[in-house]
Scaffold this active site. Structure first.
Site, PDB file in Angstrom:
ATOM      1  N   TYR A  36      41.901  66.349  23.352  1.00 41.55           N
ATOM      2  CA  TYR A  36      41.026  66.535  24.518  1.00 41.55           C
ATOM      3  C   TYR A  36      41.637  67.580  25.455  1.00 41.55           C
ATOM      4  CZ  TYR A  36      38.299  65.509  28.707  1.00 41.55           C
ATOM      5  OH  TYR A  36      37.493  65.620  29.807  1.00 41.55           O
ATOM      6  N   SER A  82      19.739  45.363  50.299  1.00 41.34           N
ATOM      7  CA  SER A  82      20.726  44.382  49.828  1.00 41.34           C
ATOM      8  C   SER A  82      19.966  43.201  49.217  1.00 41.34           C
ATOM      9  CB  SER A  82      21.650  43.965  50.961  1.00 41.34           C
ATOM     10  OG  SER A  82      20.885  43.468  52.030  1.00 41.34           O
ATOM     11  N   GLU A 114      21.835  40.486  35.602  1.00 41.47           N
ATOM     12  CA  GLU A 114      22.934  41.474  35.522  1.00 41.47           C
ATOM     13  C   GLU A 114      24.128  40.967  36.323  1.00 41.47           C
ATOM     14  OE1 GLU A 114      21.493  45.002  37.442  1.00 41.47           O
ATOM     15  OE2 GLU A 114      19.634  44.924  36.302  1.00 41.47           O
ATOM     16  N   LYS A 116      26.830  40.936  39.198  1.00 42.29           N
ATOM     17  CA  LYS A 116      26.892  41.488  40.555  1.00 42.29           C
ATOM     18  C   LYS A 116      28.350  41.861  40.815  1.00 42.29           C
ATOM     19  CE  LYS A 116      25.716  40.404  45.340  1.00 42.29           C
ATOM     20  NZ  LYS A 116      27.005  40.853  45.875  1.00 42.29           N
ATOM     21  N   ASP A 118      31.630  43.268  42.452  1.00 43.53           N
ATOM     22  CA  ASP A 118      32.132  43.329  43.819  1.00 43.53           C
ATOM     23  C   ASP A 118      32.829  44.670  44.026  1.00 43.53           C
ATOM     24  OD1 ASP A 118      32.561  42.462  46.330  1.00 43.53           O
ATOM     25  OD2 ASP A 118      34.165  41.060  45.834  1.00 43.53           O
ATOM     26  N   ARG A 137      26.491  53.756  50.748  1.00 40.74           N
ATOM     27  CA  ARG A 137      25.272  53.077  51.180  1.00 40.74           C
ATOM     28  C   ARG A 137      25.054  53.236  52.683  1.00 40.74           C
ATOM     29  NH1 ARG A 137      24.117  47.854  53.070  1.00 40.74           N
ATOM     30  NH2 ARG A 137      22.002  47.223  52.526  1.00 40.74           N
ATOM     31  N   GLU A 181      27.302  50.729  41.243  1.00 40.02           N
ATOM     32  CA  GLU A 181      28.406  50.078  41.934  1.00 40.02           C
ATOM     33  C   GLU A 181      29.698  50.714  41.429  1.00 40.02           C
ATOM     34  OE1 GLU A 181      27.384  47.913  44.133  1.00 40.02           O
ATOM     35  OE2 GLU A 181      29.134  46.710  44.668  1.00 40.02           O
ATOM     36  N   TYR A 233      22.569  50.799  37.946  1.00 41.49           N
ATOM     37  CA  TYR A 233      21.556  49.783  37.658  1.00 41.49           C
ATOM     38  C   TYR A 233      20.195  50.010  38.284  1.00 41.49           C
ATOM     39  CZ  TYR A 233      23.383  48.243  42.171  1.00 41.49           C
ATOM     40  OH  TYR A 233      23.821  48.205  43.475  1.00 41.49           O
ATOM     41  N   LYS A 322      25.129  33.514  43.496  1.00 42.25           N
ATOM     42  CA  LYS A 322      26.565  33.647  43.761  1.00 42.25           C
ATOM     43  C   LYS A 322      27.393  32.646  42.948  1.00 42.25           C
ATOM     44  CE  LYS A 322      28.074  35.789  46.855  1.00 42.25           C
ATOM     45  NZ  LYS A 322      28.131  36.761  47.920  1.00 42.25           N
ATOM     46  N   CYS A 416      70.471  39.924  48.488  1.00 41.28           N
ATOM     47  CA  CYS A 416      69.660  39.703  47.293  1.00 41.28           C
ATOM     48  C   CYS A 416      69.742  38.223  46.891  1.00 41.28           C
ATOM     49  CB  CYS A 416      70.159  40.592  46.164  1.00 41.28           C
ATOM     50  SG  CYS A 416      69.438  40.180  44.569  1.00 41.28           S
ATOM     51  N   CYS A 419      71.956  37.903  43.572  1.00 43.23           N
ATOM     52  CA  CYS A 419      73.372  38.234  43.438  1.00 43.23           C
ATOM     53  C   CYS A 419      74.128  38.223  44.772  1.00 43.23           C
ATOM     54  CB  CYS A 419      73.538  39.600  42.775  1.00 43.23           C
ATOM     55  SG  CYS A 419      73.045  40.957  43.839  1.00 43.23           S
ATOM     56  N   CYS A 434      67.609  45.661  46.009  1.00 44.49           N
ATOM     57  CA  CYS A 434      68.964  45.259  45.689  1.00 44.49           C
ATOM     58  C   CYS A 434      69.509  46.408  44.845  1.00 44.49           C
ATOM     59  CB  CYS A 434      68.959  43.970  44.867  1.00 44.49           C
ATOM     60  SG  CYS A 434      70.566  43.657  44.149  1.00 44.49           S
ATOM     61  N   CYS A 439      73.500  43.133  39.272  1.00 44.49           N
ATOM     62  CA  CYS A 439      72.689  41.988  39.704  1.00 44.49           C
ATOM     63  C   CYS A 439      72.055  41.335  38.482  1.00 44.49           C
ATOM     64  CB  CYS A 439      71.613  42.462  40.667  1.00 44.49           C
ATOM     65  SG  CYS A 439      70.390  41.198  41.036  1.00 44.49           S
TER      66      CYS A 439
HETATM   67  S1  IVH Z   1      20.452  45.122  43.121  1.00 45.68           S
HETATM   68  C1  IVH Z   1      16.928  46.148  45.310  1.00 45.68           C
HETATM   69  N1  IVH Z   1      22.165  44.887  41.167  1.00 45.68           N
HETATM   70  O1  IVH Z   1      25.378  43.702  45.507  1.00 45.68           O
HETATM   71  C2  IVH Z   1      18.266  46.311  44.725  1.00 45.68           C
HETATM   72  N2  IVH Z   1      23.017  44.962  43.375  1.00 45.68           N
HETATM   73  O2  IVH Z   1      23.595  42.763  48.392  1.00 45.68           O
HETATM   74  C3  IVH Z   1      19.305  45.572  45.447  1.00 45.68           C
HETATM   75  N3  IVH Z   1      25.462  44.875  43.490  1.00 45.68           N
HETATM   76  O3  IVH Z   1      25.181  45.883  48.071  1.00 45.68           O
HETATM   77  C4  IVH Z   1      20.615  45.601  44.772  1.00 45.68           C
HETATM   78  N4  IVH Z   1      25.825  44.769  41.324  1.00 45.68           N
HETATM   79  O4  IVH Z   1      26.023  46.932  46.039  1.00 45.68           O
HETATM   80  C5  IVH Z   1      22.001  44.970  42.488  1.00 45.68           C
HETATM   81  N5  IVH Z   1      23.548  44.726  39.297  1.00 45.68           N
HETATM   82  C6  IVH Z   1      23.399  44.818  40.639  1.00 45.68           C
HETATM   83  C7  IVH Z   1      24.480  44.816  41.521  1.00 45.68           C
HETATM   84  C8  IVH Z   1      24.253  44.880  42.894  1.00 45.68           C
HETATM   85  C9  IVH Z   1      26.384  44.812  42.524  1.00 45.68           C
HETATM   86  C10 IVH Z   1      25.768  44.895  44.938  1.00 45.68           C
HETATM   87  C11 IVH Z   1      25.076  45.970  45.693  1.00 45.68           C
HETATM   88  C12 IVH Z   1      24.568  45.329  46.964  1.00 45.68           C
HETATM   89  C13 IVH Z   1      24.971  43.909  46.820  1.00 45.68           C
HETATM   90  C14 IVH Z   1      23.800  43.003  47.069  1.00 45.68           C
END
Ligand code: IVH
Length: 680
Positions: A36, A82, A114, A116, A118, A137, A181, A233, A322, A416, A419, A434, A439
């Site tokens: 590459y 959100s 899907e 979610k 973080d 965002r 994300e 997504y 959640k 330490c 030691c 140390c 040690c």
């Molecule tokens: S959908 C209308 N899908 O979760 C679409 N959100 O409050 C709304 N997030 O800030 C979001 N993975 O950054 C969606 N597969 C996913 C996600 C996702 C992570 C985050 C997104 C948002 C928070 C939801």
């Protein structure tokens, strides 16, 4: 001619982008990193001659733009929404009942589930298939322009579709805006922290904040150094072209364009199956390579979802299911201190055992001593702990309101814990060290480093044997290795005559290693291979070096105040002085011809070499050492400044580059003649 080179250039660019996609999106590379790099170097070479061809989709344009003063604001073409939360199946079913009342098409709805992730929501703009802009965002209406930073994320395609074969199959709107994300995978996060800890630098607190902080860096070079990736997504907006109208097809469509898309998503005909699937991930979340705080359940039909409207900023057509929180409070019973490979002291929390998501946690990292002070964490405090994915559990902070007054302010150790030697701090680093070479906590690692191929190169001393030598008390520091005898070795598990003789033989050979290697082997903080070479040439032996002052050391090019201080410190420790004395007594006391500054009298002094291919007798390290010990310099890439290219069998693209720049080429025997001062 130029036309032909241009089409070759475009072809090469497409090829590299496709390999990049295979590596960073599909996780299925078909060429090695070396190959590459060769392709990329070739591309750079053409671009050097034809800067007018460089377009924003060139893989060379990912990093390197200049730091910005501030971020510009960007208005999103549609609101970046959100999600409302659901905690458990009943919540999710209640959501469905509510929206059924609004629109009876919901009765027949399908659902896409899907992960979610973080991380940090990002918005990517493509015009005529080219990545032109990217934003955070922000408040959902206006975000910050972080285009240069996003460019450094290799999972983001600079042009879509990624593969030219796909362009006839997948059509791309003239203007397409997608949302995804961005995040740092757990494994990469732990690795990043491990390296920082070893270097004595501040570690990051958690993957999410690190990802967010990295993307909001004004200097894209910094972003480029963080292991960010993303999953896409959503299509936020499109113009001049059709896009699918169901979530499931959107995911397939985005994938076909070359975007990274989750492979965990599934479509269901009814909500109960979607909930059941979500719950399997609540159990299996640790197997995901990133931190997910739930699953998103989305109505598949996006026209219906849009018609359902919003409550506040939350669309009614989707819900965040959640996972149970993995933050709990418990009592901090004690603060322990671990001694790492390089001697770094790391504080950790010894906790009242507490269950977090099915795992009993008794220990958590406290990052570093500054963190304890900044957060005012006291022994006896109730502390908030998080266990996220496979990331090591960590302390978030104290619950100040829960204090009884009995808690004790923590005093970091001055010695330490393993030691008893006084601990040290280096300017500009957060870590405490140390620096005692003997040690016991560091000894195994120290010896491992001492015997490794790049340093003293002692074969037959694997980690298991080293551990035995330490446990039995036969070896208390690296110098003890050289006084081992056959009778002693035969008392160890798995040792017979032959094996013992072999080891003694390789120890005997190692006594003749040069000063460069011995210095690098001692593991003095800040002294790597290159500095070891410079020190050797300047001082000639260990005794002279051990007497050098910080001022004298700083006279040497490349030795800064921190390294100088650390070298002086190392030799000032009685334990280390003892190691040096014992090494000398055992016959390990290499002398090297001293030179003024940078080896003025070496036959190769003032010359810069690049090596490519396999040489008949010298190894990679060997040839480097040979050139340097004769006063020459070795660099990695060919440029106009390169004096000679040393060419071996199966050379890489460096040979062509050398030819094109008119750099002279040598083979190994010519190099040796030159070093002896013979004319070629
Ligand atoms: S959908 C209308 N899908 O979760 C679409 N959100 O409050 C709304 N997030 O800030 C979001 N993975 O950054 C969606 N597969 C996913 C996600 C996702 C992570 C985050 C997104 C948002 C928070 C939801």
């Amino acid at each position: 001619m130029a036309e032909k080179i241009h089409s070759q250039y475009e072809e090469l660019k497409a090829q590299i982008n496709a390999h990049n996609y295979r590596y960073h999106v599909l996780d299925a590379p078909i060429i090695s990193d070396l190959e590459y790099d060769r392709l990329l170097n070739e591309l750079k070479r053409i671009e050097a001659n034809h800067p007018e061809w460089i377009a924003p989709d060139s893989p060379t344009q990912r990093a390197g733009s200049k730091p910005a003063d501030r971020f510009e604001k960007i208005r999103h073409p549609a609101s970046i929404l959100s999600l409302a939360n659901a905690f458990g199946g009943d919540d999710a079913r209640a959501w469905l009942e509510r929206i059924k009342k609004i629109d009876d098409r919901v009765e027949q709805a399908k659902f896409v589930v899907e992960p979610k992730i973080d991380g940090l929501s990002v918005v990517l703009h493509y015009r005529d298939g080219l990545f032109v802009q990217g934003a955070t965002r922000g408040d959902g209406e206006v975000g910050e322009d972080i285009t240069s930073n996003l460019r450094t994320i290799r999972a983001i395609p600079l042009r879509i579709p990624v593969n030219s074969e796909q362009s006839s199959v997948v059509s791309v709107p003239k203007y397409l805006v997608v949302r995804g994300e961005a995040f740092i995978p757990n494994k990469e996060f732990d690795e990043l922290n491990r390296k920082l800890e070893e270097a004595g630098e501040k570690t990051y607190l958690n993957p999410r904040n690190t990802a967010a902080g990295s993307l909001r860096q004004l200097d894209p070079q910094l972003t480029a150094s963080r292991p960010l990736t993303l999953l896409v997504y959503q299509i936020v907006y499109s113009e001049g072209g059709k896009v699918p109208t169901s979530q499931w097809e959107i995911l397939e469509y985005l994938k076909a364009l070359g975007f990274p898309v989750t492979d965990v998503a599934k479509r269901f005909d009814d909500l109960d199956s979607a909930i059941a699937y979500t719950e399997t991930w609540a159990e299996g979340r640790d197997t995901l390579p990133y931190e997910a705080d739930g699953m998103v359940i989305k109505i598949d039909d996006l026209t219906l979802a849009a018609d359902l409207g919003f409550t506040g900023k939350d669309p009614r057509g989707a819900i965040a299911f959640k996972f149970p929180a993995r933050e709990v409070t418990t009592t901090l019973n004690e603060i322990g201190v671990a001694v790492g490979r390089t001697g770094v002291l790391t504080p950790f929390a010894m906790l009242e055992p507490v269950e977090i998501g099915g795992v009993v946690v008794e220990r958590a990292t406290l990052h570093n001593f500054d963190f304890i002070a900044e957060k005012d964490i006291r022994v006896g405090d109730r502390v908030l702990i998080k266990r996220a994915g496979e990331v090591i559990p960590y302390v978030i902070g104290p619950v100040v309101d829960a204090r009884s007054g009995q808690e004790k302010t923590y005093q970091m150790p001055t010695t330490c814990p393993a030691c008893g030697q006084a601990v040290e701090h280096f300017e500009g680093e957060v870590a405490w060290y140390c620096v005692n070479a003997a040690c016991p906590a560091q000894l195994v690692r120290n010896i491992e480093h001492f015997v490794s191929r790049g340093t003293m190169d002692i074969t037959g001393l694997g980690i298991k044997i080293v551990e035995q030598l330490i446990e039995t008390g036969l070896v208390k520091d690296v110098a003890d290795l050289f006084t081992l005898n056959k009778e002693q070795l035969l008392t160890l598990e798995g040792f017979a005559e032959k094996k013992a003789e072999n080891l003694l033989g390789s120890l005997e050979q190692a006594k003749a290693q040069n000063l460069n290697r011995l210095l690098a082997a001692l593991g003095i903080h800040g002294v790597g291979e290159v500095m070891a070479g410079d020190l050797s040439r300047n001082f000639g032996n260990l005794s002279a070096l051990s007497k050098a002052s910080a001022e004298e050391l700083q006279q040497i090019e490349g030795v800064g105040p921190n390294s100088a201080e650390s070298i002086v410190d190392w030799f000032a420790q009685p334990v280390n002085q003892n190691v040096v004395k014992k090494l000398k007594a055992a016959g390990v006391n290499p002398e090297m011809q001293k030179s003024e500054g940078k080896m003025q009298n070496g036959a190769l002094s003032g010359l810069t070499f690049v090596v490519t291919g396999t040489l008949p007798t010298l190894s990679r390290d060997g040839v480097k050492e040979f050139i340097e010990s004769n006063g020459g310099k070795v660099t990695d890439s060919v440029s106009k400044k390169t004096s000679y290219l040393v060419l071996g069998e199966n050379p890489g693209s460096k040979a062509e580059k050398a030819k094109s720049l008119g750099v002279k080429i040598l083979d190994e025997s010519e190099l040796k003649k030159m070093a002896e001062g013979l004319s070629l």
